[in-house]
Every structure is written in structure tokens, then in C-alpha cells.
Design an enzyme around this catalytic site. Structure first.
Site, mmCIF file in Angstrom:
data_model
loop_
_atom_site.group_PDB
_atom_site.id
_atom_site.type_symbol
_atom_site.label_atom_id
_atom_site.label_comp_id
_atom_site.label_asym_id
_atom_site.label_seq_id
_atom_site.Cartn_x
_atom_site.Cartn_y
_atom_site.Cartn_z
ATOM 1 N NE ARG A 34 36.218 50.654 38.855
ATOM 2 C CZ ARG A 34 37.408 50.515 39.445
ATOM 3 N NH1 ARG A 34 37.496 50.506 40.769
ATOM 4 N NH2 ARG A 34 38.497 50.386 38.717
ATOM 5 C CG ASN A 52 35.293 47.047 38.827
ATOM 6 O OD1 ASN A 52 34.202 47.431 38.432
ATOM 7 N ND2 ASN A 52 36.424 47.293 38.178
#
EC number: 6.2.-.-
Length: 847
Positions: A34, A52
Site C-alpha cells: 500500500r 487491504n
């Protein structure tokens, strides 16, 4: 703003902007993925968010089509070091663009993403622990998103701190700031900690006292342990996935004491060395071996020992690896190991913390109890090991890495199955009895159903969050399908995933059998896996098969029994990327023993077929195992059985009676063995290649009376062969009964006994056996390939972990113009069996 959200600031939107929902699957959690997305989006001045979820990573992005194309290309190229992208799918996303790009909290849902393996300490973290000015100086639990524990500490998905054994350790303000900063390499590093807030380490003596206090020169507990090791002590060390027992590898008395206390008579010990320079002082290290040693996996690598250590280097104690020309060596893979070895210019023994054949200790109290009488001190810590993960073991053969044991650092990274498995159901495969692993087969993105997923995803996006979008995105259509204005494209691949567990061990041992059942339950819970099919070995009494039958009944799943060597064949095909409909191959499957279709014990098999259909078209000449299990433990029995199966025993005594081994056999209770063989009583019929190696080893005086560990005789036989690689091999005979080919070793035995009588060295005899068998196997496979119009031969089974045999067979097959498939992702031994079981069960319902 939510504290888990991080804005890039207000960015100007470009002309012709559009919103896209981007699904990324693969190993993309817990690896700094990320932050990479956040960085790339900020650099491209794009807005949106990333999170996520149970399927991987979900990105919402607004920009021009060209900008998003470029973003996706960079994402593929700049994937984090521990990550792996299996597929990127894109679709249009309705709704207004947000003002910035943010990282949002994880979303739940059905699990289809992978768990990242534990990773060796990265260079940046290693530098910090050696820097006196750094706040993590000498801190043994230092890690970041590029390294550190993963599988060993995770309890459930998604991989967040609350779902790991780091949950009890609340981060201090400094660690929390790193954890929340997308520009920091510790952003969302779940095990992030420092001396102020993280786990601690301490040293305990056999009396419960702290030896550190008695050593005023020791810097800390790790340094005190290192100083004990230098004085000849044996120290139990709690590592990443379990305990090790360590001692000075150059201290013969310490190594001998460790062998005696651990009750490990002969099996080689692994070593850990500070750096490559220390390794190169004792072993030959080629580029491929060096790359393996320095990799994030940091496995034990089998290396050839130098004839003599480098000048000024202490010799490794002979008892480290008796009768071996090689050593198993690894580099430090945790900060604790780096600190322990920083002053060592010689290796440490670093062997599993257990009694022989038991599973490795993972709990402090268990280690204090079970390792009492073995260790002189215990280096403990208070971070719980959730999942035991043994060290991986690898060997370079034929110029490529080959796993002998796939565990820490490698498992459970999922494997993408080849083309043709798109309709595979959920399968749980339970492997074999030895070197057990289990395998979960889960549908990939192509299994998604078109149930308005794009519309739902768009509605979720309108609601202003990645989590809401994820709820709709979970029902996406297959890549390449267009639904109205919501176009879908795909980059990379998205396939059915096979998740192979870490090495679990031999289920004959009661503790390992219990842990096997616990691991099956854990993996089912961890991956939310409800199998429609359960695959087991056909052997009726394997513990894995017994559990599989019980689970199938309890869960209402279909049970598929897979023949042992068919599973080996399917394993190497799946490993090598052989498509489900690519056609048959010829398979050479060589191992110790596997339950055959005819009720006999197979182990030297020539197969033709693939996943759905196969047949046995050849094998080694069958012979009896007088005494059953005793023949496996006492190789002289295999030798006698081989000689009486291929030669006339009275003639053997007449021609070679003066040869030492024949005289030694004559003194054995041969009448009893003859009776067993004649009646077939406790003397099962076998075609085992492994037992043929045992017999040849016994003829040369290797392990004749008994073996101390599995494959000891064959390993020591190969050690001899590598010392005198001959130009010519022994002859073998070919026979067929119109249904199957048979490879008969009788001519080999006559030639071998002639060489013994002539006084030829054991090294040359061992080499001639290896070369002769390799040529005979290649010729057998080539004849079968020609007869069936096939150009590809697949090699599998534990015997092909013998480098001399593997490389000779491979070369001989290629000289005959044949393509060779072999293992590179999973072990050739029974550690890869579950993958083959899963592949067969998914396509054909077993065979």
C-alpha cells in the site's frame, strides 16, 4: 480524518478523468504494497484510495486513461521486494473523485490472498542494529515491511497486528509514528517494535539463574550467550519459527556432546556463518549458491566442502557431518542471529531444538522441559511463535535451485497452477506419511461470477470508501468481459492458487502427527477454506489418509485417493507449468516406497500420462524385502535380497566367495531370510530405487548393519561417487513382458562383484553404479517415449535429490533429444506430494 488514512494533499484533477477500481491479487499484504501504491499515485498526481481486504489489495483511482495505464505499469515494475503480483484487473468506477489519495484500513471478507513467508533481515535493519547511534542498536526484534516474521506470528487474515502474536505489545509513540507514515519503510509493518515497547530477550541457565549477571563483560543477554558458546557451551535459542541448539562448530568436544545429548548419532548438523567470507573459507560457493544464501529465504544450502579450510581458518569438527563431503550452511536471518554471530569468524552449529525425530520446540516452557539435559543455557524471548516453521533446505543441481525442504522463507507463498485448472473446486490435499506437507487449492479470479459486481462496486465507490467498494468487487466478472460501460481489463495473470504448507515432518512420530492435525485446522481457519474435495494417498494406514477420510465424512466432502507415484508425476508437472490439456509425458518416479495399485511397494517407476490419466509401463526388477521394516533399517538384507533375485546364490558364493561382503553375508542367518522370501511372509515385494541404493551401499560397507537416519546409505554412497566420477557405468538389462518394461540390475551386480574382487576402489565402484543407472534410466525413458510418440520426460521422487544421479540422467535424456521437466518450486521428495494430489483431485477425481 481517520488516523489510518494518509492524504497526499489536494491535487488538481486532469482533463478527461475517470474513476477505476483496480484489484491486485498475489502476495500483496504485509510487504509494503500500500505505501508503494500511495507513493506512485502521489508522484503521478492521481487521487483515490487503497486498502487491504481478504482478496488482496483494492485501489480506487481517478485520472486519465493514459495516466492510470502508466500507473499500473509502474506498479508491476516496482512491486516491493517481498511482494508478488499475480494479477491486476481494472474496471470503471462511478462516483465523484476525492480530493486526495489515501490509505484506508483493512476490509474483511472471504480469504483468497496469500500469507507472506517470514523474510530474512534486510540490509537497512541489519545496519541499524549495529549502529550505536540508532535507537534500535542491538535490538534483536528489529524489522520493517521488507523483512521479519510473517507466517510464524500470524493467527488469521487479514495480516494486521491484532491478528498476530505482536498484539500484546502496544507501540510507543516513536514506533507508532513510523507505522502511520506511508513514506516510512515501517509503514504498517505489523511486528514493528523497539526496545521501549517490543519483545525482550533474556538468558536462563539450567538452575534458572541469569548467566548474564555472572558475566560483567557481556553487553546483554545475546552477547552473554555468544560468550558461553565460545567457551564450549550448548545454547538453546528461540528463533523465528522455533528453537535451535547451537554450539561452536570447530569445537569437537562440544559437537560430540551435542550429538550424545540430542541422541543424533550421524545425521549432519546445519551450520550458520556470519557472512559469505566465513562460508567461503570452508566451502565452495558458486554464484547460484551465493544468491540463495543471501536471499530473503536464507535457507540452509548444501555446499561442497573445500579439501582444506582457508589458511588461518579453524577446521570444522568431523562429527558435524560424518562421512559427508558437503556441509549445510545458512547465513543469519534474524537480528538476533546477526548479533549472536557478529564476532564469530567460524560457524556455529545451528540445529533444530528437539530430540531426534521430534518436532522443534516453539514454546519457552516446553523448551525448558524438553531440552533439559541437552542445553547448558536458554536464550528466550516473550514473542510467541504461533506457527512452527523449520529452516528451508536447498541444493543447486543442474544450475538451478532445488528445494529439499520448503519451509521458512518460502512457505506458504502460493503457487499459480498452470492453464486448465480454472474450474477447479476447493481441494484439501493431505500429503503422505514422511516429509509431510498439506496443500489448499483455491479458485482464482477467473472463478468470479458475473452477478452485477460492477454495478455494486460502483455503488460502493459512490459511498466514499475502499471498504464499501470491496464488498461489490468481490463478485467481479472474469477479466476481459465487458458489461455495459464498465469495462474490465487484466494485466499479468490471475490463476487458481495452490498453497503448500511449510514442511511438517514425519507423521510416524506422535508429536508431529498431532501438530499435523493442528496445522490442517489452522490452515483451514487461516484461509477460510471449506474443501469440496479432500485428496489423500492410497495407502490405507497413513495418518494423513486416516485424517482425510474422517474429515471427508465430517465435512461432506468428496474423498479422492491418489496413488503415490501418480501424485509425484502430477507434482512435477504442476511445478513445471505443464497445462492440464498439454498431453502426456513419460515419468521417471524414483523414491523409497509408495503403495502401489497392485498392493506391492513401488519405488522405481516408469509412468506415461499426466493429471487425468496415467499408466505404469515399466519399473525396476521387483525383489523381496526380507523382514519388512527391518530391511529398510538394515541394508545388508536388501543386498542379499537383490543378489538372490538377480543371481544364483550358490554361483555367487562359488565365483565371489572370497570377496569380503559375500563372506560377511554368509555369516548371516540366511536360511531365515530364504524362508521369508520363499513364502512372501513379512517380505513384501518392491521395486524401490531407494532400496537398490541401500543394497549397493551395503556391498561397499556403507551402513551395512544399520542406518541412523533416512537415506543415510544413499547419501554416503553419493559422497563416495563424487570423489571419483568414472567414465563408464555398469550395465543393466532391459526386459519386457509385452505390457511393461523392466530394468534388471543383475548385470550390474556381476560387474560390481568383479570389481570388488579385483580390488577397485569403493569410490570408483560408487561412481560406476551412479553412471550406469543414469544411462539405463535414460535409455528406458527414451524407449518408452519413442513407443508412445512423446518428447518430454518428467523426473520426480526423493531419489532425484541425489545430484550425481539427477544431473547424469538429465544430461543423458537431453543427449537423446528429449525435453526434461524437473522440480524448482517444490521438493522432489514427499514434500511436494500434496501439490500433485491436489492437482489430480481437482481435474479427474483421483486415480
Amino acid at each position: 480524518m481517520n488516523p489510518d488514512q494518509h492524504a497526499t494533499g489536494r491535487l488538481a484533477l486532469h482533463d478527461a478523468t475517470q474513476g477505476e477500481l483496480i484489484r491486485v491479487r498475489g502476495l500483496v499484504q504485509g510487504v509494503g504494497f500500500r505505501p508503494t501504491v500511495w507513493r506512485l499515485a502521489r508522484e503521478a498526481e492521481l487521487v483515490g484510495d487503497v486498502c487491504n481486504d481478504a482478496e488482496g489489495v483494492l485501489i480506487r483511482l481517478w485520472g486519465s486513461s493514459a495516466e492510470i495505464d502508466a500507473f499500473c505499469q509502474r506498479l508491476m515494475l516496482e512491486c516491493p521486494p517481498l511482494g508478488r503480483i499475480d494479477g491486476i484487473e481494472r474496471r470503471l468506477c462511478a462516483g465523484a473523485a476525492p480530493a486526495a489519495f489515501t490509505i484506508v484500513a483493512s476490509a474483511g471478507g472471504p480469504v483468497t490472498t496469500g500469507v507472506v513467508p517470514d523474510a530474512a533481515t534486510c540490509a537497512a535493519c541489519a545496519a541499524e542494529i549495529h549502529d550505536p547511534a540508532d535507537r534500535r542498536f542491538r535490538y534483536p526484534f528489529t524489522n520493517c515491511t521488507h523483512c521479519g516474521p510473517r507466517l510464524s506470528i500470524v493467527r488469521s487474515i487479514p495480516y494486521d497486528r491484532a491478528n498476530t502474536s505482536m498484539a500484546p505489545f502496544a507501540m510507543c509513540p516513536a514506533c507508532a509514528a513510523e507505522y502511520r507514515d506511508p513514506a516510512d519503510r515501517r509503514f504498517h509493518a505489523q511486528p514493528n517494535a523497539c526496545p521501549e515497547c517490543g519483545p525482550r530477550v533474556w538468558l536462563v541457565g539450567p538452575d534458572g539463574a541469569d548467566p548474564t549477571a555472572a558475566d560483567p563483560q557481556a553487553l546483554d543477554a545475546v552477547d552473554a550467550a555468544s560468550r558461553l558458546l565460545a567457551r564450549g557451551a550448548i545454547v538453546a535459542i528461540k528463533g523465528i519459527g522455533g528453537f535451535h541448539l547451537a554450539c561452536d562448530a570447530t569445537n569437537a568436544a562440544a559437537v560430540a556432546a551435542l550429538r550424545a545429548r540430542k541422541r543424533r548419532a550421524a545425521k549432519p548438523f546445519a551450520l550458520m556463518a556470519r557472512d559469505l567470507d566465513v562460508v567461503r573459507a570452508i566451502c565452495r560457493v558458486g554464484p547460484a549458491e551465493a544468491e540463495l544464501l543471501r536471499s530473503a529465504v536464507a535457507p540452509i544450502v548444501l555446499l561442497d566442502r573445500l579439501d582444506a579450510p582457508a589458511p588461518g581458518t579453524a577446521a570444522i569438527a568431523e562429527a558435524v557431518a560424518p562421512a559427508q563431503s558437503g556441509l549445510g550452511v545458512m547465513l543469519p536471518y534474524s537480528p538476533l542471529h546477526h548479533l549472536l554471530l557478529q564476532d564469530w569468524e567460524r560457524p556455529l552449529v545451528m540445529t533444530s531444538g528437539n530430540l531426534s525425530d521430534e518436532p522443534q520446540c516453539i514454546d519457552n516452557d516446553d523448551a525448558l522441559q524438553r531440552l533439559a539435559g541437552i542445553a547448558d543455557a536458554w536464550l528466550l524471548n516473550d514473542r510467541a511463535i504461533v506457527n512452527r516453521v523449520d529452516d528451508s533446505v536447498a541444493r543447486v543441481m543442474g544450475g538451478q535451485r532445488r528445494w529439499l525442504r520448503r519451509a521458512r522463507g518460502a512457505a506458504p507463498a502460493p503457487l499459480a497452477l498452470p492453464e486448465g485448472f480454472a474450474q477447479a473446486p476447493r481441494v484439501l490435499a493431505l500429503g503422505g506419511e514422511l516429509k509431510n506437507t498439506v496443500c489448499l487449492l483455491s479458485p482464482g479470479a477467473s472463478q468470479g461470477t458475473a452477478q452485477g459486481g460492477d454495478q455494486e462496486a460502483a455503488q460502493g465507490a459512490d459511498q466514499g470508501g475502499c471498504q464499501e467498494a470491496a464488498q461489490g468487487a468481490g463478485q467481479e466478472a472474469s477479466p476481459g468481459v465487458s458489461q455495459g460501460t464498465n469495462q474490465v481489463t487484466s494485466q499479468g495473470t490471475s490463476q487458481v492458487q495452490a498453497t503448500l504448507s511449510q514442511h511438517l515432518g514425519d507423521l510416524e512420530e506422535a508429536r508431529t502427527a498431532r501438530e499435523f492435525e493442528q496445522t490442517v485446522a489452522l490452515y483451514r481457519q487461516l484461509f477460510e477454506h471449506e474443501p469440496a474435495v479432500i485428496a489423500v494417498d492410497q495407502h490405507p494406514d497413513y495418518r494423513s489418509s486416516v485424517l482425510g477420510r474422517r474429515l471427508a465424512e465430517d465435512l461432506g466432502a468428496r474423498l479422492v485417493e491418489v496413488q503415490h507415484h501418480a501424485a509425484h508425476l502430477a507434482s512435477v508437472l504442476a511445478d513445471a507449468g505443464w497445462a492440464a490439456d498439454a498431453g502426456p509425458v513419460v515419468g521417471l518416479m524414483l523414491d523409497g516406497l509408495g503403495y502401489g495399485r497392485d498392493g506391492t511397494l513401488w519405488g522405481g517407476e516408469l509412468l506415461v500420462g499426466a493429471y487425468r490419466h496415467w499408466s505404469r509401463i515399466g519399473h525396476l526388477q521387483p525383489f523381496r524385502l526380507p523382514g519388512g521394516e527391518r530391511a529398510i533399517r538394515e541394508p545388508w538384507r536388501c543386498l542379499y535380497a537383490q543378489l538372490v533375485a538377480g543371481l544364483d546364490w550358490p554361483d555367487v558364493r562359488r565365483r565371489w566367495g572370497d570377496v569380503e561382503v559375500i563372506a560377511a553375508l554368509t555369516a548371516k542367518p540366511l536360511a531365515q531370510l530364504d524362508a521369508l522370501i520363499a513364502k512372501g511372509l513379512n517380505a513384501p515385494l518392491t521395486t524401490s530405487a531407494g532400496r537398490l541404493f541401500d543394497a549397493v551401499a551395503a556391498a561397499l560397507g556403507i551402513c551395512r548393519e544399520g542406518i541412523a537416519y533416512e537415506a543415510q546409505a544413499a547419501i554416503e554412497l553419493e559422497t563416495l561417487a563424487r570423489q571419483a566420477l568414472d567414465e563408464a557405468g555398469y550395465p543393466f538389462a532391459f526386459a519386457d513382458d509385452e505390457e511393461t518394461w523392466q530394468l534388471d540390475p543383475a548385470p550390474m551386480w556381476a560387474a560390481l562383484l568383479d570389481d570388488l574382487a579385483a580390488g577397485l576402489s569403493a569410490e570408483r565402484i560408487a561412481a560406476r553404479f551412479h553412471l550406469g543407472l543414469a544411462e539405463a534410466l535414460a535409455e528406458l525413458a527414451a524407449r518408452a517415449a519413442q513407443a508412445h510418440g512423446i518428447e518430454t520426460v518428467a523426473l520426480s521422487g526423493g531419489v532425484f535429490q541425489n545430484r550425481t544421479l539427477f544431473e547424469a540422467v538429465t544430461a543423458a535424456l537431453r543427449r537423446r533429444g528429449l525435453r526434461v521437466l524437473s522440480h524448482t518450486q517444490v521438493p522432489a521428495n514427499d514434500g511436494g506430494l500434496a501439490l500433485g494430489q491436489a492437482a489430480i483431485a481437482a481435474l479427474a477425481g483421483g486415480s
